[in-house]
Design an enzyme around this catalytic site. Structure first.
Site, PDB file in Angstrom:
ATOM      1  N   GLU A 187       0.886  -1.175   0.000  1.00 30.16           N
ATOM      2  CA  GLU A 187       0.000   0.000   0.000  1.00 30.16           C
ATOM      3  C   GLU A 187       0.916   1.215   0.000  1.00 30.16           C
ATOM      4  OE1 GLU A 187      -3.199   0.197  -0.213  1.00 30.16           O
ATOM      5  OE2 GLU A 187      -3.562  -1.948  -0.095  1.00 30.16           O
ATOM      6  N   CYS A 208      -2.366   8.939   2.758  1.00 28.27           N
ATOM      7  CA  CYS A 208      -2.067   8.476   1.403  1.00 28.27           C
ATOM      8  C   CYS A 208      -3.109   8.916   0.391  1.00 28.27           C
ATOM      9  CB  CYS A 208      -1.891   6.972   1.397  1.00 28.27           C
ATOM     10  SG  CYS A 208      -3.287   6.097   2.136  1.00 28.27           S
TER      11      CYS A 208
HETATM   12  P1  NAD Z   1       8.625   4.646   4.580  1.00 29.66           P
HETATM   13  O1  NAD Z   1       8.541   3.837   3.327  1.00 29.66           O
HETATM   14  O2  NAD Z   1       9.794   5.524   4.794  1.00 29.66           O
HETATM   15  O3  NAD Z   1       8.564   3.687   5.879  1.00 29.66           O
HETATM   16  C1  NAD Z   1       7.535   2.732   6.066  1.00 29.66           C
HETATM   17  C2  NAD Z   1       8.031   1.630   6.986  1.00 29.66           C
HETATM   18  O4  NAD Z   1       9.084   0.897   6.351  1.00 29.66           O
HETATM   19  C3  NAD Z   1       8.592   2.101   8.327  1.00 29.66           C
HETATM   20  O5  NAD Z   1       8.157   1.221   9.348  1.00 29.66           O
HETATM   21  C4  NAD Z   1      10.100   1.986   8.110  1.00 29.66           C
HETATM   22  O6  NAD Z   1      10.832   1.835   9.303  1.00 29.66           O
HETATM   23  C5  NAD Z   1      10.177   0.726   7.259  1.00 29.66           C
HETATM   24  N1  NAD Z   1      11.418   0.545   6.479  1.00 29.66           N
HETATM   25  C6  NAD Z   1      12.305   1.486   6.092  1.00 29.66           C
HETATM   26  N2  NAD Z   1      13.296   0.910   5.356  1.00 29.66           N
HETATM   27  C7  NAD Z   1      13.017  -0.413   5.281  1.00 29.66           C
HETATM   28  C8  NAD Z   1      13.652  -1.523   4.651  1.00 29.66           C
HETATM   29  N3  NAD Z   1      14.773  -1.404   3.962  1.00 29.66           N
HETATM   30  N4  NAD Z   1      13.069  -2.744   4.768  1.00 29.66           N
HETATM   31  C9  NAD Z   1      11.909  -2.905   5.437  1.00 29.66           C
HETATM   32  N5  NAD Z   1      11.281  -1.890   6.070  1.00 29.66           N
HETATM   33  C10 NAD Z   1      11.821  -0.649   5.993  1.00 29.66           C
HETATM   34  O7  NAD Z   1       7.261   5.465   4.590  1.00 29.66           O
HETATM   35  P2  NAD Z   1       6.738   6.539   5.655  1.00 29.66           P
HETATM   36  O8  NAD Z   1       7.510   7.801   5.507  1.00 29.66           O
HETATM   37  O9  NAD Z   1       6.637   5.911   6.978  1.00 29.66           O
HETATM   38  O10 NAD Z   1       5.238   6.751   5.124  1.00 29.66           O
HETATM   39  C11 NAD Z   1       4.879   7.674   4.141  1.00 29.66           C
HETATM   40  C12 NAD Z   1       4.484   6.988   2.855  1.00 29.66           C
HETATM   41  O11 NAD Z   1       3.538   5.954   3.123  1.00 29.66           O
HETATM   42  C13 NAD Z   1       3.794   7.933   1.885  1.00 29.66           C
HETATM   43  O12 NAD Z   1       4.269   7.705   0.584  1.00 29.66           O
HETATM   44  C14 NAD Z   1       2.331   7.518   1.985  1.00 29.66           C
HETATM   45  O13 NAD Z   1       1.572   7.853   0.867  1.00 29.66           O
HETATM   46  C15 NAD Z   1       2.452   6.053   2.202  1.00 29.66           C
HETATM   47  N6  NAD Z   1       1.210   5.504   2.783  1.00 29.66           N
HETATM   48  C16 NAD Z   1       0.404   4.694   2.009  1.00 29.66           C
HETATM   49  C17 NAD Z   1      -0.806   4.211   2.519  1.00 29.66           C
HETATM   50  C18 NAD Z   1      -1.719   3.317   1.722  1.00 29.66           C
HETATM   51  O14 NAD Z   1      -2.551   2.641   2.318  1.00 29.66           O
HETATM   52  N7  NAD Z   1      -1.638   3.282   0.397  1.00 29.66           N
HETATM   53  C19 NAD Z   1      -1.189   4.557   3.821  1.00 29.66           C
HETATM   54  C20 NAD Z   1      -0.345   5.391   4.565  1.00 29.66           C
HETATM   55  C21 NAD Z   1       0.853   5.854   4.034  1.00 29.66           C
END
Ligand code: NAD
Length: 481
Positions: free
Chosen positions: A246, A280
């Site tokens: 997502e 999002c």
């Molecule tokens: P992010 O991708 O930076 O982090 C998300 C998660 O991934 C965190 O828990 C982080 O610690 C973890 N992570 C980081 N590096 C990783 C790796 N190498 N391997 C595994 N896990 C890792 O995103 P964010 O800044 O937390 O969130 C913002 C983004 O999320 C925006 O783009 C937003 O649109 C999206 N989002 C999407 C939805 C949806 O349902 N479509 C909902 C909410 C947020």
């Protein structure tokens, strides 16, 4: 002063981390909210082993019992919603009321899954004169759930509820930018289930990467940004794990010339600026016909001007700060570049306490008047309180501009005519389109798959389609005897 310390949860035991990081209040960055344990690679392995060991018992538990425990978990969310909201607001920057509503909605999500599990998991059997087949649904095994910070409880429950209903066990990794409230809730919920069914690891990219590469993890369900999703896909490939993503959106709102302007500006203002634009499927760009542009923009400005920006615990606030320095800096830089290129940036809203605003990651809700369709501020997911408003000449052009994106999560159409709106909606490249609203109704949340096309994700959450993400199919064939 007692500082809240959140530990790892492995096998239903609180486990100290290899190290700790502080969680600070984004609305007053001098203030510590708590600290959170960071998992080592060995502890990631411990959690995956615990989930794996719990699997046969949990997968073999009758569905009715699994469902009963999920209902008890939903009751925990109901009970905790008013109590946990303050902690969630302090660590995330979201308003108290928003946090409380999030936990209440998360309880609905858990119950929706509990309601549909028994029927969904029924085997389907077919027979003819020569043989029979039973198509059965089995859990994947250990599922890793990795979530972002912007709506941590609801995003986690959309994974936890269907995964557990289908007999999987879980290792959940919250985001380091809002881990505390979610961890407190998960500990209370996990205590209802056998040890090892729900495990919680904290940490950043290292812990996440160790989890997604772990050979015992069969599926990764991830909510976050596309960049990290690409890394996860690569890491998951070595052991051929299933992935569900997502990801971000850059949701267009197409306004038609027969629109009820008053209704539309009220809904679009909320759809763009609640959670300070950090969700999002926020409205992230608006397309308005030239014939009504000035009138629409003036009314939208007046509406957005009503936001009162302040600390999330201040009951007068209707918009809080951004969650973290990196995202705050990203949005400020985006605005600075747009300004340098000559964009008409209109900052609105009232700062409740201008002095205190310097102490956190605050931005005012900002419109971009007559934004150039191809400009950076229109093309990227801002994920902050910024809304470019683009003028268009005809509907075909509006649809073309809306679809001119690698993202395709949500979208919306605003018109007095349902027929016209539907005509436009069906041309949009998106997983979801809202007509005269900026989010799903309760019936939509319960029955519609949630997710996006193109680079906004892989797979869906919610409804039976979301539950199907957590099963493998096992077909058992027999002859006519
Ligand atoms: P992010 O991708 O930076 O982090 C998300 C998660 O991934 C965190 O828990 C982080 O610690 C973890 N992570 C980081 N590096 C990783 C790796 N190498 N391997 C595994 N896990 C890792 O995103 P964010 O800044 O937390 O969130 C913002 C983004 O999320 C925006 O783009 C937003 O649109 C999206 N989002 C999407 C939805 C949806 O349902 N479509 C909902 C909410 C947020």
């Amino acid at each position: 002063m007692n500082t809240l310390s959140v530990e790892l949860l492995i096998n239903n035991r609180e486990t100290p981390g290899a190290s700790y990081v502080e969680v600070r209040d984004p609305g007053r960055t001098e203030d510590r909210v708590g600290r959170v344990a960071q998992a080592s690679v060995v502890q990631v392995d411990d959690a995956a082993q615990a989930a794996h060991a719990a699997l046969p018992g949990w997968a073999g538990t009758p569905i009715a019992q699994r469902v009963e425990l999920l209902r008890a978990a939903a009751a925990v969310l109901d009970e905790e919603a008013p109590k946990i909201a303050e902690l969630m607001a302090l660590e995330s920057g979201m308003l108290m009321a928003t946090c409380q509503a999030e936990v209440e909605t998360a309880a609905h999500v858990v119950r929706d899954n509990a309601d549909m599990a028994a029927e969904f998991l029924q085997p389907r059997q077919f027979a003819d004169a020569n043989g029979w087949v039973s198509v059965e649904k089995r859990p994947f095994g250990v599922v890793a759930g990795i979530v972002s910070w912007n709506a941590p409880v609801i995003l986690t429950m959309r994974k936890l509820a269907p995964a557990l209903a289908c007999g999987n066990t879980l290792v959940i990794k919250p985001s380091p930018s809002a881990p505390l409230g979610l961890a407190v809730l998960l500990a209370k919920m996990a205590a209802l289930f056998p040890p090892g069914v729900i495990n919680v690891l904290h940490g950043g990219a290292d812990a996440g990467a160790a989890l997604t590469a772990h050979p015992l993890v069969r599926k990764v369900s991830f909510t976050g940004g596309g960049k990290v999703a690409g890394i996860i896909m690569r890491d998951a490939a070595a052991s051929m794990k299933d992935v569900q993503f997502e990801l971000g959106g850059n949701d267009p709102a197409i306004v038609l010339d027969d629109v009820d302007v008053e209704h539309a500006v009220t809904r679009i203002a909320i759809g763009a600026f609640r959670r300070a634009g950090q969700f999002c499927f926020a409205v992230k760009r608006v397309y308005v016909p030239e014939s009504i542009y000035d009138r629409f923009f003036d009314r939208l400005s007046a509406e957005v001007g009503k936001f009162r920006i302040g600390h999330p615990l201040d009951p007068r606030s209707t918009m809080g700060p951004m969650n973290n320095r990196a995202q705050w800096t990203f949005v400020k830089d985006l605005l600075a570049r747009a300004r340098a290129e000559g964009a008409d940036i209109v900052e609105l809203g009232e700062l409740l306490d201008p002095q205190a605003t310097n102490e956190g990651y605050y931005l005012r809700p900002t419109l971009v008047r007559r934004a150039a369709p191809q400009s950076e501020i229109v093309a990227v997911e801002q994920f902050g309180p910024v809304l470019p408003v683009v003028a268009y000449q005809d509907e075909a052009q509006a649809v073309r501009l809306a679809n001119d994106s690698e993202l395709g999560l949500g979208s919306s159409v605003w018109s007095a005519s349902r027929t016209r709106a539907l005509g436009i909606a069906r041309q949009l490249e998106a997983g979801m389109t809202f007509i005269n609203q900026a989010g799903a109704s309760r019936v939509g949340q319960r029955h519609a798959p949630f997710g996006g096309v193109k680079q906004s994700g892989i797979g869906r959450e919610s409804s039976e389609v979301g539950m199907a993400e957590y099963v493998e199919y096992h077909s058992i064939h027999g002859d006519a005897l």
